[in-house]
Scaffold this motif. Structure first.
Motif, PDB file in Angstrom:
ATOM      1  N   GLN A 221       0.827  -1.218   0.000  1.00  0.00           N
ATOM      2  CA  GLN A 221       0.000   0.000   0.000  1.00  0.00           C
ATOM      3  C   GLN A 221       0.855   1.259   0.000  1.00  0.00           C
ATOM      4  OE1 GLN A 221      -2.754  -1.956   3.242  1.00  0.00           O
ATOM      5  NE2 GLN A 221      -3.643  -0.020   2.617  1.00  0.00           N
ATOM      6  N   ILE A 222       1.990   1.199   0.700  1.00  0.00           N
ATOM      7  CA  ILE A 222       2.865   2.381   0.762  1.00  0.00           C
ATOM      8  C   ILE A 222       4.106   2.198  -0.108  1.00  0.00           C
ATOM      9  CG2 ILE A 222       2.050   3.043   3.045  1.00  0.00           C
ATOM     10  CD1 ILE A 222       4.541   1.805   4.246  1.00  0.00           C
ATOM     11  N   ASN A 223       4.133   1.072  -0.877  1.00  0.00           N
ATOM     12  CA  ASN A 223       5.212   0.806  -1.824  1.00  0.00           C
ATOM     13  C   ASN A 223       6.594   0.856  -1.152  1.00  0.00           C
ATOM     14  OD1 ASN A 223       6.201   0.158  -4.378  1.00  0.00           O
ATOM     15  ND2 ASN A 223       6.515   2.310  -4.926  1.00  0.00           N
ATOM     16  N   GLU A 224       6.717   0.143  -0.055  1.00  0.00           N
ATOM     17  CA  GLU A 224       7.989   0.103   0.678  1.00  0.00           C
ATOM     18  C   GLU A 224       8.385  -1.347   0.927  1.00  0.00           C
ATOM     19  OE1 GLU A 224       9.943   2.522   1.433  1.00  0.00           O
ATOM     20  OE2 GLU A 224       8.684   4.327   1.288  1.00  0.00           O
ATOM     21  N   LYS A 225       9.693  -1.614   0.900  1.00  0.00           N
ATOM     22  CA  LYS A 225      10.174  -2.942   1.241  1.00  0.00           C
ATOM     23  C   LYS A 225      11.584  -2.848   1.816  1.00  0.00           C
ATOM     24  CE  LYS A 225      12.083  -4.179  -3.312  1.00  0.00           C
ATOM     25  NZ  LYS A 225      12.021  -5.137  -4.440  1.00  0.00           N
ATOM     26  N   MET A 226      11.941  -3.846   2.639  1.00  0.00           N
ATOM     27  CA  MET A 226      13.277  -3.961   3.230  1.00  0.00           C
ATOM     28  C   MET A 226      13.712  -5.412   3.082  1.00  0.00           C
ATOM     29  SD  MET A 226      14.053  -0.916   4.699  1.00  0.00           S
ATOM     30  CE  MET A 226      15.001  -1.061   6.203  1.00  0.00           C
TER      31      MET A 226
END
Length: 475
Positions: A221-226
């Motif tokens: 949804q917030i287009n974030e990844k780690m």
């Protein structure tokens, strides 16, 4: 010109219509959702059209996802804090110098996960009201995943990946060196009292040509990844027969040496003396390992806070004892008092290392521990770490540690006096049987962001008091 009674009546009606019309207004705000980054301050715009003064009006901000969810109220030229949701205290404000021009926007400081929701701005004058609703979405990118090796599992190697501080709830996946998803165990999701998510997931991997594996935590949804990658040496995936034989021989050799030492020791002393000395040395060893006396030197002076006590609790004049009363007392509603649990807090919060002792002798029910100050004292939350509670309870003859998954246990002997020790930096809360000098239970890996307050609940099954005792490191 002659003025008739009908003319006067018309003039009066026109005046009343004009006056009523001058009170009418619209409440306006943004049409799009507000996306807030966790930890930042945000503005929830709200204003009157036309730009008339709101100084003599009532301004309410409500969180529609809560029953009676008042976030902020301005009325009669002052801020009203009664019935405000506890975790909004100290984080909300209006631009009071802008009220004269109809600006009723709300400033929300230090945004957290639980702030996500629909907010209503409701403005009321003496003869008119209107409102506007805006949605707040919270975005938080969590920590870089931490990967640890669990050990051999079912013919492969077990790995564990953990990450925390996300919002909304993230997804955790395991990938091989080619980016293909691996079959893994079910994800474990926990939510902190501030609304942020912690996720962890196990996987069992087999040896490959590269032995490279990746843990990815993502929030689409917030287009974030780690991501975190780990490489496992091939030697970890197998244990040769020779290596196994060597390990077994080493273990047998160690056992033989210990047995021989005990035999020699027994020959040198009389049987009865040996047993007594061994018992004494073992007890001394336990004391040394637990370092109980050192822990007790972190004593703090705890006194009960009468402003937080439930109406049916009776406190001693010196603030060191509390018991359950037969009838509710008529006490002031100050907003800090427990209303659903027969509980009371200490009057001071602590961080660092601190320790105190409570006498529970003769009681059949009690709950002790520590809590954060911002717990909701008016709702029946489960007393677990995710809600800001770290407590142990005796009830119906059973002892329960209220972890996120409750742990029920039976100590070898019930404590007559309970010691509570907190190591804030190590994120641990521990409970001890003072007379037996033994450990009862510890919460580890805790997440502390506020000072911790001693928590007491004497239960309602007996009228015996919980007593806060001075610590004597020599008793």
């Amino acid at each position: 010109m002659k003025v008739t009674q009908l003319d006067c009546l018309c003039l009066i009606l026109l005046h009343l219509l004009h006056t009523a019309g001058s009170e009418r207004f619209e409440v306006l705000g943004p049409t799009d959702s507000i996306v807030a980054v966790a930890g930042d301050d945000i503005i929830l715009p709200c204003y009157l059209k036309p730009n008339i003064s709101a100084e003599d009006m009532t301004v309410d901000w409500l969180n529609l996802d809560f029953l009676d969810g008042r976030v902020f109220r301005y009325q009669n030229h002052r801020i009203i804090r009664d019935d405000q949701i506890p975790y909004y205290r100290g984080r909300t404000s209006l631009y009071e110098e802008e009220l004269w021009r109809g600006n009723t926007s709300l400033k929300l400081s230090r945004v957290q996960g639980t702030d996500e929701g629909h907010y209503k701005c409701l403005i009321q004058s003496k003869s008119w009201y209107d409102d506007f609703t805006v949605q707040v979405l919270v975005k938080a990118v969590g920590s870089k995943p931490v990967v640890s090796i669990v050990g051999h599992r079912e013919g492969g190697m077990g790995l564990l990946c953990e990450s925390e501080g996300w919002h909304p709830e993230p997804e955790l996946v395991w990938l091989n060196s080619k980016g293909v998803h691996l079959s893994a165990g079910p994800p474990e999701i926990h939510r902190s009292f501030k609304g942020f998510y912690r996720v962890k997931r196990h996987v069992i991997v087999q040896e490959t040509d590269t032995n490279h594996f990746t843990c990815r935590v993502q929030q689409r949804q917030i287009n974030e990844k780690m991501e975190t990658e780990i490489h496992l040496p091939s030697e970890l995936f197998y244990t040769t027969p020779w290596r196994m034989a060597f390990i077994v021989l080493c273990c047998l050799g160690a056992i033989a040496v210990i047995g021989l030492s005990l035999a020699i020791f027994c020959i040198c002393y009389k049987k009865g003396v040996i047993i007594d000395q061994l018992n004494l040395q073992w007890e001394n060893l336990l004391l040394y390992i637990s370092d109980f006396e050192t822990i007790r030197r972190h004593e703090v002076n705890v006194t009960l806070d009468p402003d937080s006590a439930h109406n049916n609790l009776i406190l001693s004049d010196d603030g060191k004892q509390v018991r359950h009363g037969e009838l509710d007392q008529v006490l002031s509603d100050n907003g800090n008092r427990f209303s659903n649990w027969s509980s009371v807090l200490g009057n001071v919060g602590f961080s660092g290392k601190f320790y105190y002792e409570v006498k529970v002798e003769g009681k059949t029910e009690w709950t002790l521990g520590v809590v954060i100050q911002s717990i909701n004292r008016n709702m029946s939350f489960i007393p677990i770490p995710n809600n800001g509670y770290w407590t142990v309870e005796l009830k119906d003859g059973e002892y329960t540690a209220h972890a996120d998954s409750p742990v029920t246990f039976t100590p070898r002997e019930g404590p007559q006096k309970v010691g509570v020790f907190v190591d804030y930096e190590k994120c641990q809360v521990s409970f001890y049987n003072v007379e037996a000098r033994c450990h009862i239970y510890s919460f580890t890996g805790c997440s502390f962001t506020e000072k911790l307050y001693p928590f007491f609940n004497p239960g309602d099954s007996d009228s015996i008091s919980l007593v806060i005792c001075p610590v004597d490191v020599t008793d």
